[in-house]
Design a protein around this motif. Sequence first.
Motif, PDB file in Angstrom:
ATOM      1  N   VAL A  16      47.559  44.733  39.262  1.00  0.00           N
ATOM      2  CA  VAL A  16      47.868  43.490  38.554  1.00  0.00           C
ATOM      3  C   VAL A  16      48.516  42.461  39.473  1.00  0.00           C
ATOM      4  CG1 VAL A  16      49.296  42.450  36.749  1.00  0.00           C
ATOM      5  CG2 VAL A  16      47.990  44.502  36.250  1.00  0.00           C
ATOM      6  N   GLU A  17      49.416  42.916  40.330  1.00  0.00           N
ATOM      7  CA  GLU A  17      50.093  41.973  41.225  1.00  0.00           C
ATOM      8  C   GLU A  17      49.107  41.305  42.174  1.00  0.00           C
ATOM      9  OE1 GLU A  17      53.177  40.941  40.851  1.00  0.00           O
ATOM     10  OE2 GLU A  17      53.186  42.255  39.093  1.00  0.00           O
ATOM     11  N   LYS A  18      48.123  42.051  42.637  1.00  0.00           N
ATOM     12  CA  LYS A  18      47.090  41.470  43.510  1.00  0.00           C
ATOM     13  C   LYS A  18      46.217  40.506  42.729  1.00  0.00           C
ATOM     14  CE  LYS A  18      46.727  45.385  46.711  1.00  0.00           C
ATOM     15  NZ  LYS A  18      45.826  46.440  47.254  1.00  0.00           N
ATOM     16  N   LEU A  19      45.908  40.863  41.479  1.00  0.00           N
ATOM     17  CA  LEU A  19      45.078  40.004  40.635  1.00  0.00           C
ATOM     18  C   LEU A  19      45.778  38.689  40.320  1.00  0.00           C
ATOM     19  CD1 LEU A  19      43.744  42.732  38.169  1.00  0.00           C
ATOM     20  CD2 LEU A  19      42.414  41.540  39.923  1.00  0.00           C
ATOM     21  N   LYS A  20      47.099  38.750  40.151  1.00  0.00           N
ATOM     22  CA  LYS A  20      47.870  37.541  39.848  1.00  0.00           C
ATOM     23  C   LYS A  20      47.794  36.520  40.976  1.00  0.00           C
ATOM     24  CE  LYS A  20      51.335  39.551  36.738  1.00  0.00           C
ATOM     25  NZ  LYS A  20      52.771  39.913  36.598  1.00  0.00           N
ATOM     26  N   LYS A  21      47.586  37.009  42.191  1.00  0.00           N
ATOM     27  CA  LYS A  21      47.488  36.106  43.337  1.00  0.00           C
ATOM     28  C   LYS A  21      46.137  35.386  43.363  1.00  0.00           C
ATOM     29  CE  LYS A  21      50.670  38.818  46.185  1.00  0.00           C
ATOM     30  NZ  LYS A  21      50.820  39.651  47.405  1.00  0.00           N
ATOM     31  N   ILE A  22      45.161  35.953  42.638  1.00  0.00           N
ATOM     32  CA  ILE A  22      43.832  35.338  42.577  1.00  0.00           C
ATOM     33  C   ILE A  22      43.775  34.289  41.472  1.00  0.00           C
ATOM     34  CG2 ILE A  22      41.380  35.790  42.180  1.00  0.00           C
ATOM     35  CD1 ILE A  22      41.844  38.633  43.230  1.00  0.00           C
ATOM     36  N   ALA A  23      44.299  34.655  40.295  1.00  0.00           N
ATOM     37  CA  ALA A  23      44.259  33.750  39.135  1.00  0.00           C
ATOM     38  C   ALA A  23      45.285  34.226  38.113  1.00  0.00           C
ATOM     39  CB  ALA A  23      42.859  33.746  38.519  1.00  0.00           C
ATOM     40  N   PRO A  24      45.696  33.367  37.171  1.00  0.00           N
ATOM     41  CA  PRO A  24      46.592  33.822  36.100  1.00  0.00           C
ATOM     42  C   PRO A  24      46.002  35.057  35.427  1.00  0.00           C
ATOM     43  CG  PRO A  24      46.283  31.449  35.998  1.00  0.00           C
ATOM     44  CD  PRO A  24      45.317  31.947  37.025  1.00  0.00           C
ATOM     45  N   THR A  25      46.824  36.091  35.278  1.00  0.00           N
ATOM     46  CA  THR A  25      46.350  37.374  34.756  1.00  0.00           C
ATOM     47  C   THR A  25      47.141  37.751  33.509  1.00  0.00           C
ATOM     48  OG1 THR A  25      45.714  38.109  36.979  1.00  0.00           O
ATOM     49  CG2 THR A  25      45.986  39.811  35.298  1.00  0.00           C
ATOM     50  N   VAL A  26      46.432  37.975  32.418  1.00  0.00           N
ATOM     51  CA  VAL A  26      47.053  38.320  31.133  1.00  0.00           C
ATOM     52  C   VAL A  26      46.557  39.687  30.704  1.00  0.00           C
ATOM     53  CG1 VAL A  26      47.255  37.706  28.690  1.00  0.00           C
ATOM     54  CG2 VAL A  26      47.225  35.902  30.439  1.00  0.00           C
ATOM     55  N   THR A  27      47.492  40.564  30.323  1.00  0.00           N
ATOM     56  CA  THR A  27      47.113  41.910  29.869  1.00  0.00           C
ATOM     57  C   THR A  27      47.616  42.145  28.448  1.00  0.00           C
ATOM     58  OG1 THR A  27      49.115  42.905  30.830  1.00  0.00           O
ATOM     59  CG2 THR A  27      47.123  42.859  32.205  1.00  0.00           C
ATOM     60  N   PHE A  28      46.906  43.015  27.746  1.00  0.00           N
ATOM     61  CA  PHE A  28      47.258  43.394  26.382  1.00  0.00           C
ATOM     62  C   PHE A  28      47.426  44.906  26.301  1.00  0.00           C
ATOM     63  CE2 PHE A  28      44.761  39.505  26.013  1.00  0.00           C
ATOM     64  CZ  PHE A  28      45.530  38.740  25.147  1.00  0.00           C
ATOM     65  N   THR A  29      48.372  45.352  25.500  1.00  0.00           N
ATOM     66  CA  THR A  29      48.544  46.779  25.231  1.00  0.00           C
ATOM     67  C   THR A  29      47.702  47.129  24.012  1.00  0.00           C
ATOM     68  OG1 THR A  29      50.789  46.780  26.118  1.00  0.00           O
ATOM     69  CG2 THR A  29      50.176  48.620  24.686  1.00  0.00           C
ATOM     70  N   TYR A  30      46.663  47.944  24.218  1.00  0.00           N
ATOM     71  CA  TYR A  30      45.773  48.261  23.100  1.00  0.00           C
ATOM     72  C   TYR A  30      46.538  49.031  22.028  1.00  0.00           C
ATOM     73  CZ  TYR A  30      41.698  49.522  20.415  1.00  0.00           C
ATOM     74  OH  TYR A  30      40.791  49.654  19.385  1.00  0.00           O
ATOM     75  N   GLY A  31      46.395  48.595  20.792  1.00  0.00           N
ATOM     76  CA  GLY A  31      47.068  49.246  19.678  1.00  0.00           C
ATOM     77  C   GLY A  31      48.407  48.620  19.328  1.00  0.00           C
ATOM     78  N   LYS A  32      48.937  47.769  20.211  1.00  0.00           N
ATOM     79  CA  LYS A  32      50.215  47.120  19.915  1.00  0.00           C
ATOM     80  C   LYS A  32      50.053  46.120  18.778  1.00  0.00           C
ATOM     81  CE  LYS A  32      54.063  44.766  22.191  1.00  0.00           C
ATOM     82  NZ  LYS A  32      54.605  44.277  23.488  1.00  0.00           N
ATOM     83  N   LEU A  33      48.909  45.453  18.741  1.00  0.00           N
ATOM     84  CA  LEU A  33      48.588  44.511  17.669  1.00  0.00           C
ATOM     85  C   LEU A  33      47.457  45.073  16.830  1.00  0.00           C
ATOM     86  CD1 LEU A  33      48.463  41.237  19.813  1.00  0.00           C
ATOM     87  CD2 LEU A  33      50.332  41.939  18.309  1.00  0.00           C
TER      88      LEU A  33
END
Length: 307
Positions: free
Chosen positions: A123-140
């Motif tokens: 995720v940290e590497k991906l954030k350097k490429i573009a804004p990165t948003v993650t979701f916890t499956y089942g949280k919602l």
Amino acid sequence: MRKTWLSLLLLFILVLSACGNAANHQKETNAPSAKKEKETMTYQSENGPIEVPAHPKRVVALWGAGYVAAFDVPIVGADSWSKMNPLLQDKLKNAQTVTDEDIEKIMALKPDLIVGLSNTKNVEKLKKIAPTVTFTYGKLNYLDLILEYGKLLNKEKEAKAWIADFQKRAQEAGKQIRAKIGDNATVTVMENFDKQLYVFGNNWGRGTEILYQEMKLKMPEKVKEHALKSGYYAVSLEALPQFVGDYLIVSKYSDSDTSFMETNTFKNIPAVKNGHMFVADAKSFYFNDPITLEHQLDFFKKHFLGQ
């Protein structure tokens, strides 16, 4: 002579006027304007506020491409499961198959937004490429997750309208189905994958959200006991009859082992013998994004009601 002088004066005035208009236009073009569309906005993610594009044009969906595609937002990279979904073929025909390990490949796609799950790697590497948003499956719950994607993609109004309309249609179909099969009739959803059989609770795709949450159809006690909390439960072929209710939905992977359907154990299950088994293509039945949900609702209306 006087006439010539007046003509020259008039021409000079016109030239000055044109230059002035051009200068004003250039000034307006170069100056920051409140009327211009915002380029970014702040999205309140489960990990805190994130600055994201207000109108994303190149999304990499490491999970849940169907949510992005449902709002007609362009996708340049998607996970292999989404790419295999027949319902998404047109939407993803120009998207590259990527994983969270394909950092260089994702970088080459020049995304302006990356979405994935909370367990996404790098995720940290991906954030350097573009804004990165993650979701916890089942949280919602499944509808709130759709709403969150709507907010993330600046399509909240569209998301709310779709949710309200979908619930209305699904609940109405549920009333019709219960009237036909009885309020106490039970329905089981199962799937074959990698030589294993599974039954599902009320929030793990495969149409379970529609059947149990919106249509209010009943779940067999055995399924409720073992799969409701965890979402799914692995069962043996021998134990399967104990988990199958009056109706059986089989989410079938044709490229996995389907020999269980040829056994006497399976054929003698009452729901199977009574013609109360409906078989769906697992690859188009897997998710619970808006595109897949529409397909699942049509499937249930067709098989339960003949619509």
